[in-house]
Motif scaffolding. Structure first.
Motif, mmCIF file in Angstrom:
data_model
loop_
_atom_site.group_PDB
_atom_site.id
_atom_site.type_symbol
_atom_site.label_atom_id
_atom_site.label_comp_id
_atom_site.label_asym_id
_atom_site.label_seq_id
_atom_site.Cartn_x
_atom_site.Cartn_y
_atom_site.Cartn_z
ATOM 1 N N VAL A 1 0.826 -1.208 0.000
ATOM 2 C CA VAL A 1 0.000 0.000 0.000
ATOM 3 C C VAL A 1 0.864 1.264 0.000
ATOM 4 N N ASN A 2 2.081 1.178 0.498
ATOM 5 C CA ASN A 2 2.977 2.330 0.465
ATOM 6 C C ASN A 2 3.284 2.779 -0.963
ATOM 7 N N TYR A 3 2.962 1.942 -1.941
ATOM 8 C CA TYR A 3 3.246 2.256 -3.341
ATOM 9 C C TYR A 3 1.985 2.600 -4.128
ATOM 10 N N ASN A 4 0.869 2.787 -3.451
ATOM 11 C CA ASN A 4 -0.355 3.212 -4.126
ATOM 12 C C ASN A 4 -0.271 4.699 -4.463
ATOM 13 N N ARG A 5 -0.983 5.112 -5.514
ATOM 14 C CA ARG A 5 -0.861 6.487 -5.995
ATOM 15 C C ARG A 5 -1.180 7.518 -4.918
ATOM 16 N N ASP A 6 -2.323 7.383 -4.250
ATOM 17 C CA ASP A 6 -2.720 8.396 -3.265
ATOM 18 C C ASP A 6 -1.770 8.419 -2.078
ATOM 19 N N GLU A 7 -1.350 7.244 -1.613
ATOM 20 C CA GLU A 7 -0.421 7.206 -0.486
ATOM 21 C C GLU A 7 0.910 7.854 -0.860
ATOM 22 N N GLY B 1 -4.101 -2.873 -8.557
ATOM 23 C CA GLY B 1 -4.082 -1.632 -9.313
ATOM 24 C C GLY B 1 -2.704 -1.118 -9.652
ATOM 25 N N GLY B 2 -1.701 -1.990 -9.607
ATOM 26 C CA GLY B 2 -0.343 -1.596 -9.977
ATOM 27 C C GLY B 2 0.593 -1.393 -8.810
ATOM 28 N N MET B 3 0.044 -1.281 -7.580
ATOM 29 C CA MET B 3 0.940 -1.035 -6.444
ATOM 30 C C MET B 3 1.898 -2.202 -6.211
ATOM 31 N N ASP B 4 1.442 -3.449 -6.458
ATOM 32 C CA ASP B 4 2.327 -4.600 -6.292
ATOM 33 C C ASP B 4 3.516 -4.518 -7.247
ATOM 34 N N GLY B 5 3.235 -4.104 -8.484
ATOM 35 C CA GLY B 5 4.303 -4.024 -9.464
ATOM 36 C C GLY B 5 5.325 -2.952 -9.132
ATOM 37 N N ILE B 6 4.860 -1.775 -8.704
ATOM 38 C CA ILE B 6 5.797 -0.717 -8.310
ATOM 39 C C ILE B 6 6.665 -1.203 -7.164
ATOM 40 N N MET B 7 6.079 -1.906 -6.209
ATOM 41 C CA MET B 7 6.835 -2.428 -5.064
ATOM 42 C C MET B 7 7.928 -3.401 -5.516
ATOM 43 N N ILE B 8 7.563 -4.403 -6.330
ATOM 44 C CA ILE B 8 8.547 -5.391 -6.763
ATOM 45 C C ILE B 8 9.609 -4.737 -7.637
ATOM 46 N N TYR B 9 9.204 -3.804 -8.496
ATOM 47 C CA TYR B 9 10.161 -3.077 -9.330
ATOM 48 C C TYR B 9 11.187 -2.366 -8.454
ATOM 49 N N ARG B 10 10.708 -1.692 -7.398
ATOM 50 C CA ARG B 10 11.617 -0.960 -6.515
ATOM 51 C C ARG B 10 12.539 -1.905 -5.739
ATOM 52 N N LEU C 1 -8.953 4.190 5.603
ATOM 53 C CA LEU C 1 -9.013 5.530 6.207
ATOM 54 C C LEU C 1 -7.949 6.457 5.612
ATOM 55 N N ASN C 2 -6.687 6.174 5.843
ATOM 56 C CA ASN C 2 -5.578 6.918 5.244
ATOM 57 C C ASN C 2 -5.741 8.417 5.436
ATOM 58 N N LEU C 3 -5.806 8.822 6.709
ATOM 59 C CA LEU C 3 -5.951 10.246 7.036
ATOM 60 C C LEU C 3 -4.692 10.737 7.730
ATOM 61 N N ILE C 4 -4.239 11.904 7.311
ATOM 62 C CA ILE C 4 -3.114 12.542 7.996
ATOM 63 C C ILE C 4 -3.461 14.014 8.183
ATOM 64 N N ASN D 1 -5.929 -6.284 16.979
ATOM 65 C CA ASN D 1 -5.836 -5.882 15.581
ATOM 66 C C ASN D 1 -4.869 -6.844 14.895
ATOM 67 N N LEU D 2 -5.398 -7.774 14.119
ATOM 68 C CA LEU D 2 -4.571 -8.840 13.554
ATOM 69 C C LEU D 2 -3.940 -8.471 12.221
ATOM 70 N N TYR D 3 -4.295 -7.320 11.636
ATOM 71 C CA TYR D 3 -3.808 -7.004 10.291
ATOM 72 C C TYR D 3 -3.650 -5.489 10.158
ATOM 73 N N PRO D 4 -2.669 -4.901 10.831
ATOM 74 C CA PRO D 4 -2.595 -3.439 10.917
ATOM 75 C C PRO D 4 -1.821 -2.734 9.809
ATOM 76 N N THR D 5 -0.970 -3.441 9.066
ATOM 77 C CA THR D 5 0.077 -2.733 8.340
ATOM 78 C C THR D 5 -0.375 -2.032 7.070
ATOM 79 N N HIS D 6 -1.457 -2.491 6.422
ATOM 80 C CA HIS D 6 -1.877 -1.829 5.185
ATOM 81 C C HIS D 6 -2.278 -0.380 5.436
ATOM 82 N N GLY D 7 -2.971 -0.127 6.524
ATOM 83 C CA GLY D 7 -3.325 1.246 6.850
ATOM 84 C C GLY D 7 -2.198 1.997 7.536
ATOM 85 N N LEU D 8 -1.485 1.313 8.416
ATOM 86 C CA LEU D 8 -0.494 1.977 9.264
ATOM 87 C C LEU D 8 0.793 2.316 8.531
#
Length: 462
Positions: A185-191, A394-403, A330-333, A242-249
Protein backbone atom coordinates in the motif's frame (compact mmCIF):
# COMPACT_ATOMS: atom_id res chain seq x y z
CA UNK A 1 24.10 18.46 35.71
CA UNK A 2 24.78 21.61 37.77
CA UNK A 3 21.42 23.12 36.74
CA UNK A 4 19.41 20.12 37.89
CA UNK A 5 17.97 20.16 41.39
CA UNK A 6 19.78 17.32 43.19
CA UNK A 7 16.71 16.09 45.10
CA UNK A 8 14.58 16.00 41.94
CA UNK A 9 17.38 14.29 40.07
CA UNK A 10 17.68 11.53 42.68
CA UNK A 11 13.88 11.16 42.73
CA UNK A 12 13.68 10.91 38.94
CA UNK A 13 16.54 8.43 38.62
CA UNK A 14 15.08 6.29 41.41
CA UNK A 15 11.75 6.23 39.63
CA UNK A 16 13.53 5.30 36.39
CA UNK A 17 15.21 2.37 38.10
CA UNK A 18 11.88 1.25 39.52
CA UNK A 19 10.31 1.53 36.07
CA UNK A 20 13.00 -0.74 34.62
CA UNK A 21 12.29 -3.32 37.32
CA UNK A 22 8.67 -3.60 36.22
CA UNK A 23 9.38 -3.24 32.49
CA UNK A 24 7.80 -6.01 30.39
CA UNK A 25 10.17 -8.81 29.45
CA UNK A 26 9.89 -8.06 25.76
CA UNK A 27 11.39 -4.59 26.43
CA UNK A 28 14.16 -5.71 28.77
CA UNK A 29 15.46 -8.62 26.73
CA UNK A 30 17.07 -6.84 23.78
CA UNK A 31 18.77 -3.68 25.06
CA UNK A 32 22.24 -4.47 23.73
CA UNK A 33 23.02 -5.12 20.09
CA UNK A 34 24.93 -8.41 19.79
CA UNK A 35 28.59 -8.10 18.80
CA UNK A 36 29.45 -8.53 15.12
CA UNK A 37 26.08 -7.03 14.16
CA UNK A 38 25.33 -4.05 11.93
CA UNK A 39 22.47 -1.56 12.21
CA UNK A 40 20.32 -1.96 9.10
CA UNK A 41 18.32 1.28 9.05
CA UNK A 42 20.03 2.86 6.04
CA UNK A 43 21.80 -0.31 4.95
CA UNK A 44 22.68 -0.73 1.28
CA UNK A 45 23.74 -4.22 0.22
CA UNK A 46 26.37 -4.84 -2.47
CA UNK A 47 24.97 -4.49 -5.98
CA UNK A 48 23.36 -7.52 -7.60
CA UNK A 49 23.67 -7.22 -11.38
CA UNK A 50 21.39 -10.22 -11.90
CA UNK A 51 18.88 -10.93 -9.13
CA UNK A 52 18.31 -14.66 -8.60
CA UNK A 53 15.08 -15.24 -6.69
CA UNK A 54 13.30 -18.16 -5.05
CA UNK A 55 9.63 -18.05 -4.06
CA UNK A 56 7.98 -19.83 -1.13
CA UNK A 57 4.18 -19.90 -1.30
CA UNK A 58 2.67 -19.11 -4.70
CA UNK A 59 -1.05 -19.60 -4.14
CA UNK A 60 -2.41 -16.04 -4.05
CA UNK A 61 -0.05 -13.11 -3.44
CA UNK A 62 3.09 -15.10 -4.14
CA UNK A 63 1.93 -16.10 -7.60
CA UNK A 64 1.52 -12.48 -8.65
CA UNK A 65 4.99 -11.65 -7.35
CA UNK A 66 6.53 -14.47 -9.38
CA UNK A 67 4.88 -13.30 -12.56
CA UNK A 68 5.87 -9.64 -12.29
CA UNK A 69 9.40 -10.34 -11.04
CA UNK A 70 10.03 -12.66 -13.98
CA UNK A 71 9.13 -9.90 -16.44
CA UNK A 72 11.82 -7.50 -15.16
CA UNK A 73 15.26 -7.16 -16.79
CA UNK A 74 18.25 -8.92 -15.22
CA UNK A 75 16.16 -11.19 -13.02
CA UNK A 76 16.05 -14.95 -12.80
CA UNK A 77 13.49 -17.18 -11.11
CA UNK A 78 15.65 -20.03 -9.82
CA UNK A 79 13.16 -21.93 -7.64
CA UNK A 80 9.49 -22.14 -6.71
CA UNK A 81 8.22 -23.96 -3.62
CA UNK A 82 4.70 -24.63 -2.40
CA UNK A 83 2.81 -27.37 -0.60
CA UNK A 84 0.87 -28.11 -3.78
CA UNK A 85 2.32 -29.43 -7.03
CA UNK A 86 -0.37 -27.85 -9.20
CA UNK A 87 0.47 -24.37 -7.92
CA UNK A 88 4.18 -24.85 -8.58
CA UNK A 89 3.58 -26.13 -12.11
CA UNK A 90 1.14 -23.31 -12.85
CA UNK A 91 3.57 -20.59 -11.75
CA UNK A 92 6.43 -22.12 -13.75
CA UNK A 93 4.11 -21.77 -16.75
CA UNK A 94 3.41 -18.14 -15.88
CA UNK A 95 7.13 -17.39 -15.76
CA UNK A 96 7.61 -18.80 -19.26
CA UNK A 97 4.68 -16.74 -20.54
CA UNK A 98 6.08 -13.37 -19.46
CA UNK A 99 9.84 -13.83 -19.90
CA UNK A 100 12.14 -14.04 -22.86
CA UNK A 101 12.97 -17.59 -24.04
CA UNK A 102 15.67 -19.35 -22.03
CA UNK A 103 16.03 -16.59 -19.39
CA UNK A 104 14.35 -18.65 -16.66
CA UNK A 105 15.24 -22.05 -18.07
CA UNK A 106 16.27 -24.01 -14.97
CA UNK A 107 13.58 -23.37 -12.35
CA UNK A 108 13.94 -25.84 -9.47
CA UNK A 109 10.55 -27.06 -8.30
CA UNK A 110 9.66 -28.15 -4.78
CA UNK A 111 6.35 -29.30 -3.29
CA UNK A 112 4.97 -31.73 -0.75
CA UNK A 113 6.38 -31.82 2.78
CA UNK A 114 6.20 -28.77 5.03
CA UNK A 115 9.98 -28.34 5.15
CA UNK A 116 10.73 -28.58 1.42
CA UNK A 117 11.60 -24.89 1.47
CA UNK A 118 14.64 -25.67 3.63
CA UNK A 119 15.90 -28.13 1.05
CA UNK A 120 15.35 -25.49 -1.62
CA UNK A 121 17.42 -22.88 0.22
CA UNK A 122 20.30 -25.30 0.72
CA UNK A 123 20.33 -26.59 -2.85
CA UNK A 124 19.60 -23.45 -4.87
CA UNK A 125 21.31 -20.73 -2.80
CA UNK A 126 19.21 -17.82 -4.17
CA UNK A 127 20.14 -14.15 -3.79
CA UNK A 128 16.66 -13.29 -2.53
CA UNK A 129 13.63 -15.17 -1.25
CA UNK A 130 10.03 -13.98 -1.52
CA UNK A 131 7.81 -15.45 1.21
CA UNK A 132 4.01 -15.47 0.86
CA UNK A 133 2.85 -18.22 3.19
CA UNK A 134 0.61 -18.34 6.27
CA UNK A 135 1.49 -15.85 8.99
CA UNK A 136 3.05 -18.36 11.39
CA UNK A 137 5.68 -19.31 8.82
CA UNK A 138 6.87 -15.80 7.99
CA UNK A 139 9.46 -15.43 10.75
CA UNK A 140 11.12 -18.88 10.59
CA UNK A 141 11.29 -18.75 6.79
CA UNK A 142 12.74 -15.22 6.75
CA UNK A 143 15.32 -16.02 9.42
CA UNK A 144 16.50 -19.22 7.71
CA UNK A 145 16.64 -17.44 4.34
CA UNK A 146 19.00 -14.84 5.81
CA UNK A 147 21.04 -17.53 7.55
CA UNK A 148 21.45 -19.23 4.18
CA UNK A 149 22.78 -16.02 2.61
CA UNK A 150 19.66 -14.57 0.97
CA UNK A 151 17.79 -11.30 1.38
CA UNK A 152 14.26 -11.98 2.64
CA UNK A 153 11.09 -10.28 1.39
CA UNK A 154 8.09 -11.23 3.49
CA UNK A 155 4.38 -10.72 3.05
CA UNK A 156 2.49 -8.91 5.81
CA UNK A 157 2.76 -9.19 8.75
CA UNK A 158 6.50 -9.73 9.09
CA UNK A 159 5.91 -11.94 12.15
CA UNK A 160 3.26 -12.81 14.73
CA UNK A 161 5.06 -12.38 18.08
CA UNK A 162 7.39 -9.74 19.53
CA UNK A 163 10.03 -12.42 20.14
CA UNK A 164 9.92 -13.40 16.46
CA UNK A 165 10.37 -9.75 15.48
CA UNK A 166 13.46 -9.46 17.67
CA UNK A 167 14.79 -12.70 16.16
CA UNK A 168 14.31 -11.26 12.66
CA UNK A 169 16.09 -8.04 13.62
CA UNK A 170 18.99 -9.96 15.15
CA UNK A 171 19.30 -12.25 12.12
CA UNK A 172 19.25 -9.30 9.70
CA UNK A 173 21.87 -7.38 11.68
CA UNK A 174 24.08 -10.46 12.11
CA UNK A 175 23.95 -11.62 8.48
CA UNK A 176 23.78 -8.11 6.96
CA UNK A 177 20.90 -9.26 4.79
CA UNK A 178 17.79 -7.24 4.10
CA UNK A 179 14.50 -8.38 5.55
CA UNK A 180 11.72 -6.22 4.12
CA UNK A 181 8.02 -6.65 4.77
CA UNK A 182 6.19 -6.33 1.45
CA UNK A 183 3.79 -3.53 2.39
CA UNK A 184 2.39 -2.80 -1.04
CA UNK A 185 0.00 0.00 0.00
CA UNK A 186 2.98 2.33 0.47
CA UNK A 187 3.25 2.26 -3.34
CA UNK A 188 -0.35 3.21 -4.13
CA UNK A 189 -0.86 6.49 -5.99
CA UNK A 190 -2.72 8.40 -3.26
CA UNK A 191 -0.42 7.21 -0.49
CA UNK A 192 2.62 8.26 -2.52
CA UNK A 193 1.04 11.65 -3.25
CA UNK A 194 0.20 12.20 0.42
CA UNK A 195 3.81 11.34 1.34
CA UNK A 196 5.05 13.89 -1.19
CA UNK A 197 2.66 16.55 0.14
CA UNK A 198 3.74 15.89 3.73
CA UNK A 199 7.41 16.19 2.76
CA UNK A 200 6.71 19.49 0.99
CA UNK A 201 5.02 20.87 4.12
CA UNK A 202 1.60 21.21 2.51
CA UNK A 203 -0.23 20.38 5.76
CA UNK A 204 2.26 21.96 8.17
CA UNK A 205 3.36 20.16 11.32
CA UNK A 206 1.81 16.69 11.48
CA UNK A 207 -0.40 16.03 14.52
CA UNK A 208 -2.56 12.97 13.93
CA UNK A 209 -3.20 10.05 11.60
CA UNK A 210 -5.92 7.49 11.03
CA UNK A 211 -5.34 4.07 9.52
CA UNK A 212 -7.48 0.98 9.03
CA UNK A 213 -8.05 -2.31 7.34
CA UNK A 214 -11.83 -2.57 7.02
CA UNK A 215 -12.44 -5.39 4.55
CA UNK A 216 -15.31 -7.85 4.87
CA UNK A 217 -13.72 -11.26 4.22
CA UNK A 218 -16.11 -13.78 5.75
CA UNK A 219 -16.32 -15.50 2.37
CA UNK A 220 -12.76 -16.74 2.85
CA UNK A 221 -14.19 -19.27 5.30
CA UNK A 222 -15.15 -21.27 2.19
CA UNK A 223 -11.43 -22.01 1.80
CA UNK A 224 -11.53 -24.89 4.23
CA UNK A 225 -8.66 -27.18 3.26
CA UNK A 226 -6.29 -24.85 1.40
CA UNK A 227 -6.19 -21.13 0.78
CA UNK A 228 -6.18 -18.09 3.04
CA UNK A 229 -9.38 -18.87 4.93
CA UNK A 230 -8.16 -22.33 5.94
CA UNK A 231 -5.48 -20.88 8.23
CA UNK A 232 -6.75 -17.35 8.94
CA UNK A 233 -10.05 -18.45 10.44
CA UNK A 234 -8.45 -20.02 13.55
CA UNK A 235 -6.58 -16.73 14.12
CA UNK A 236 -9.94 -14.94 14.31
CA UNK A 237 -11.11 -17.49 16.86
CA UNK A 238 -8.09 -17.57 19.14
CA UNK A 239 -6.75 -13.98 19.06
CA UNK A 240 -8.40 -10.72 20.15
CA UNK A 241 -6.80 -7.53 18.87
CA UNK A 242 -5.84 -5.88 15.58
CA UNK A 243 -4.57 -8.84 13.55
CA UNK A 244 -3.81 -7.00 10.29
CA UNK A 245 -2.59 -3.44 10.92
CA UNK A 246 0.08 -2.73 8.34
CA UNK A 247 -1.88 -1.83 5.18
CA UNK A 248 -3.33 1.25 6.85
CA UNK A 249 -0.49 1.98 9.26
CA UNK A 250 2.52 1.67 6.96
CA UNK A 251 1.80 4.79 4.88
CA UNK A 252 0.76 6.88 7.91
CA UNK A 253 3.95 5.86 9.73
CA UNK A 254 6.03 7.00 6.79
CA UNK A 255 4.16 10.31 6.53
CA UNK A 256 5.16 10.86 10.17
CA UNK A 257 8.77 9.62 9.76
CA UNK A 258 8.23 7.12 12.58
CA UNK A 259 11.42 5.18 13.28
CA UNK A 260 13.34 7.51 10.97
CA UNK A 261 15.02 10.43 12.71
CA UNK A 262 11.99 12.52 13.64
CA UNK A 263 9.69 10.42 15.84
CA UNK A 264 8.96 6.86 16.86
CA UNK A 265 6.27 4.57 18.22
CA UNK A 266 5.64 5.10 21.93
CA UNK A 267 2.71 3.10 23.28
CA UNK A 268 -0.67 1.69 22.28
CA UNK A 269 -4.06 1.22 23.91
CA UNK A 270 -6.59 -1.11 22.34
CA UNK A 271 -10.22 -2.19 22.66
CA UNK A 272 -12.32 -4.75 20.79
CA UNK A 273 -16.06 -5.06 20.30
CA UNK A 274 -17.84 -8.32 21.16
CA UNK A 275 -17.09 -11.29 18.92
CA UNK A 276 -20.39 -12.00 17.13
CA UNK A 277 -20.11 -11.88 13.34
CA UNK A 278 -17.89 -14.88 12.62
CA UNK A 279 -19.84 -17.23 14.87
CA UNK A 280 -23.13 -16.09 13.34
CA UNK A 281 -21.76 -16.53 9.83
CA UNK A 282 -20.59 -20.06 10.64
CA UNK A 283 -23.96 -21.03 12.11
CA UNK A 284 -25.79 -19.66 9.09
CA UNK A 285 -23.61 -21.24 6.42
CA UNK A 286 -22.29 -24.53 7.83
CA UNK A 287 -23.66 -27.62 9.52
CA UNK A 288 -23.61 -27.67 13.30
CA UNK A 289 -20.84 -30.29 13.30
CA UNK A 290 -18.67 -28.40 10.79
CA UNK A 291 -15.20 -27.45 12.05
CA UNK A 292 -15.99 -23.74 11.79
CA UNK A 293 -18.83 -24.28 14.27
CA UNK A 294 -16.50 -26.02 16.71
CA UNK A 295 -14.43 -22.88 17.24
CA UNK A 296 -14.95 -20.47 20.12
CA UNK A 297 -14.62 -17.11 18.35
CA UNK A 298 -12.90 -14.77 20.79
CA UNK A 299 -11.65 -12.06 18.41
CA UNK A 300 -13.86 -8.96 18.46
CA UNK A 301 -15.50 -8.02 15.17
CA UNK A 302 -13.95 -4.52 15.27
CA UNK A 303 -10.77 -3.46 17.04
CA UNK A 304 -9.89 0.18 17.68
CA UNK A 305 -6.44 1.16 18.92
CA UNK A 306 -4.71 4.47 19.63
CA UNK A 307 -0.96 4.83 19.20
CA UNK A 308 0.91 7.60 21.01
CA UNK A 309 4.28 8.54 19.51
CA UNK A 310 7.36 9.77 21.33
CA UNK A 311 6.52 13.33 20.22
CA UNK A 312 2.96 12.98 21.51
CA UNK A 313 1.28 12.63 18.13
CA UNK A 314 -1.59 10.16 17.80
CA UNK A 315 -2.73 7.50 15.34
CA UNK A 316 -6.11 5.82 15.44
CA UNK A 317 -5.96 2.40 13.83
CA UNK A 318 -8.89 0.05 13.21
CA UNK A 319 -9.32 -3.50 11.95
CA UNK A 320 -12.49 -5.32 10.91
CA UNK A 321 -12.69 -8.23 8.45
CA UNK A 322 -16.16 -9.32 9.55
CA UNK A 323 -18.75 -6.52 9.45
CA UNK A 324 -20.90 -5.79 6.37
CA UNK A 325 -19.47 -2.42 5.34
CA UNK A 326 -17.50 -0.97 2.42
CA UNK A 327 -13.73 -1.32 2.19
CA UNK A 328 -11.56 1.43 3.67
CA UNK A 329 -8.03 2.04 4.91
CA UNK A 330 -9.01 5.53 6.21
CA UNK A 331 -5.58 6.92 5.24
CA UNK A 332 -5.95 10.25 7.04
CA UNK A 333 -3.11 12.54 8.00
CA UNK A 334 -3.82 15.82 9.80
CA UNK A 335 -1.49 18.76 10.30
CA UNK A 336 -1.52 22.33 11.52
CA UNK A 337 -2.31 23.62 8.01
CA UNK A 338 -4.60 20.98 6.57
CA UNK A 339 -5.78 17.41 6.28
CA UNK A 340 -5.39 14.68 3.67
CA UNK A 341 -7.92 11.84 3.75
CA UNK A 342 -8.83 8.74 1.81
CA UNK A 343 -11.89 6.66 0.83
CA UNK A 344 -12.84 8.82 -0.97
CA UNK A 345 -9.65 10.81 -1.53
CA UNK A 346 -10.07 14.36 -0.18
CA UNK A 347 -7.83 17.33 0.61
CA UNK A 348 -8.53 20.40 2.77
CA UNK A 349 -5.94 23.14 3.33
CA UNK A 350 -6.06 26.26 5.46
CA UNK A 351 -7.02 29.16 3.24
CA UNK A 352 -8.36 26.76 0.62
CA UNK A 353 -6.66 25.15 -2.36
CA UNK A 354 -5.92 27.78 -4.98
CA UNK A 355 -8.49 27.78 -7.76
CA UNK A 356 -10.52 24.96 -6.18
CA UNK A 357 -11.82 25.85 -2.71
CA UNK A 358 -12.07 29.10 -0.79
CA UNK A 359 -11.29 27.72 2.66
CA UNK A 360 -10.67 24.57 4.69
CA UNK A 361 -14.39 23.97 5.25
CA UNK A 362 -14.66 22.37 1.81
CA UNK A 363 -12.90 19.29 0.47
CA UNK A 364 -11.10 19.10 -2.83
CA UNK A 365 -12.38 15.80 -4.17
CA UNK A 366 -13.63 13.98 -7.27
CA UNK A 367 -12.64 15.57 -10.57
CA UNK A 368 -11.02 18.48 -8.73
CA UNK A 369 -8.23 16.14 -7.62
CA UNK A 370 -6.69 16.10 -11.09
CA UNK A 371 -5.13 19.49 -10.39
CA UNK A 372 -3.55 18.13 -7.22
CA UNK A 373 -2.26 15.01 -8.97
CA UNK A 374 -0.70 17.29 -11.56
CA UNK A 375 1.09 19.24 -8.83
CA UNK A 376 1.87 16.59 -6.22
CA UNK A 377 1.98 13.17 -7.89
CA UNK A 378 5.00 11.33 -6.50
CA UNK A 379 7.83 11.11 -9.07
CA UNK A 380 8.14 7.36 -8.40
CA UNK A 381 4.53 6.83 -9.37
CA UNK A 382 4.93 8.94 -12.52
CA UNK A 383 7.99 6.92 -13.54
CA UNK A 384 6.72 3.42 -12.79
CA UNK A 385 2.95 3.57 -13.20
CA UNK A 386 2.97 2.38 -16.80
CA UNK A 387 5.54 -0.35 -16.15
CA UNK A 388 3.43 -1.72 -13.27
CA UNK A 389 0.11 -1.80 -15.11
CA UNK A 390 -1.51 -5.21 -14.98
CA UNK A 391 0.17 -6.15 -11.70
CA UNK A 392 -1.84 -6.76 -8.55
CA UNK A 393 -3.89 -4.23 -6.57
CA UNK A 394 -4.08 -1.63 -9.31
CA UNK A 395 -0.34 -1.60 -9.98
CA UNK A 396 0.94 -1.03 -6.44
CA UNK A 397 2.33 -4.60 -6.29
CA UNK A 398 4.30 -4.02 -9.46
CA UNK A 399 5.80 -0.72 -8.31
CA UNK A 400 6.84 -2.43 -5.06
CA UNK A 401 8.55 -5.39 -6.76
CA UNK A 402 10.16 -3.08 -9.33
CA UNK A 403 11.62 -0.96 -6.51
CA UNK A 404 12.88 -4.02 -4.64
CA UNK A 405 14.75 -5.20 -7.74
CA UNK A 406 15.97 -1.70 -8.59
CA UNK A 407 17.40 -1.14 -5.10
CA UNK A 408 19.16 -4.50 -5.13
CA UNK A 409 20.63 -3.97 -8.58
CA UNK A 410 21.82 -0.43 -7.79
CA UNK A 411 22.96 -1.13 -4.24
CA UNK A 412 20.51 1.33 -2.68
CA UNK A 413 18.81 1.24 0.74
CA UNK A 414 15.31 -0.24 0.55
CA UNK A 415 12.21 1.93 0.87
CA UNK A 416 11.14 -0.06 3.96
CA UNK A 417 13.73 -1.33 6.41
CA UNK A 418 13.49 -4.33 8.72
CA UNK A 419 12.64 -2.18 11.76
CA UNK A 420 9.63 -0.59 10.08
CA UNK A 421 8.24 -4.03 9.26
CA UNK A 422 8.60 -4.97 12.93
CA UNK A 423 7.18 -1.72 14.34
CA UNK A 424 4.12 -1.90 12.08
CA UNK A 425 3.54 -5.61 12.75
CA UNK A 426 4.05 -5.19 16.51
CA UNK A 427 0.61 -3.56 16.70
CA UNK A 428 -0.95 -7.03 16.57
CA UNK A 429 0.60 -8.66 19.66
CA UNK A 430 0.64 -5.37 21.59
CA UNK A 431 -3.05 -4.73 20.85
CA UNK A 432 -3.84 -8.26 22.03
CA UNK A 433 -2.04 -7.53 25.31
CA UNK A 434 -3.86 -4.23 25.74
CA UNK A 435 -7.28 -5.75 25.04
CA UNK A 436 -6.57 -8.57 27.50
CA UNK A 437 -5.62 -6.03 30.19
CA UNK A 438 -8.71 -3.89 29.79
CA UNK A 439 -7.08 -1.32 27.53
CA UNK A 440 -3.89 -0.76 29.54
CA UNK A 441 -1.14 1.04 27.57
CA UNK A 442 1.52 -1.22 26.08
CA UNK A 443 4.93 0.28 25.26
CA UNK A 444 6.51 -0.50 21.91
CA UNK A 445 9.91 -2.16 21.98
CA UNK A 446 12.60 -0.12 20.20
CA UNK A 447 13.76 -2.58 17.57
CA UNK A 448 16.43 -0.06 16.46
CA UNK A 449 18.00 0.09 19.95
CA UNK A 450 18.04 3.87 19.75
CA UNK A 451 19.42 4.18 16.23
CA UNK A 452 16.12 5.46 14.80
CA UNK A 453 17.24 8.93 15.87
CA UNK A 454 20.12 8.80 13.38
CA UNK A 455 18.19 7.11 10.53
CA UNK A 456 17.41 9.17 7.44
CA UNK A 457 13.74 9.85 6.62
CA UNK A 458 12.49 8.10 3.52
CA UNK A 459 13.45 10.34 0.62
CA UNK A 460 11.11 11.31 -2.20
CA UNK A 461 12.87 9.09 -4.73
CA UNK A 462 12.51 9.81 -8.41
Amino acid sequence: MKNINRRNFIKKTSLSAAAVSVMPNYLQAKVERPSQSTYMGDFAAPKLKNVRAAFIGVGARGGGHVRFFASLPNTEVVAICDLYEDLVKQKVGWVKEVSKPNRHKNIAQYWGEEDKWKQMLQEVKPDVVFIATNWNNHAPMAIESMNQGAHAFVEVPIAVTIQEMWDIVDASERTQKHCMMLENVNYNRDELMFLNMCRQGAIGEILHGEAAYIHELRGQMEEQERGTGSWRTPHYAHRNGNLYPTHGLGPVAQYMNLGRGEDNFGSIVSFSTPAIGRADYAKKNYASNHKWNQLDYKGGDLNTSIIKTTLGRTIMIQWDETSPRPYTRLNLIQGTKGTLAGFPTRVALEGGVEGLTKDHHSWVQGEQLEALYEKYDHPLYKRLNQAAKGSGHGGMDGIMIYRVVECLQKGLPLDQNVYEGCFWSAVSPLSERSVASGGAPQPFPDFTRGNWKDTDPLAIVS
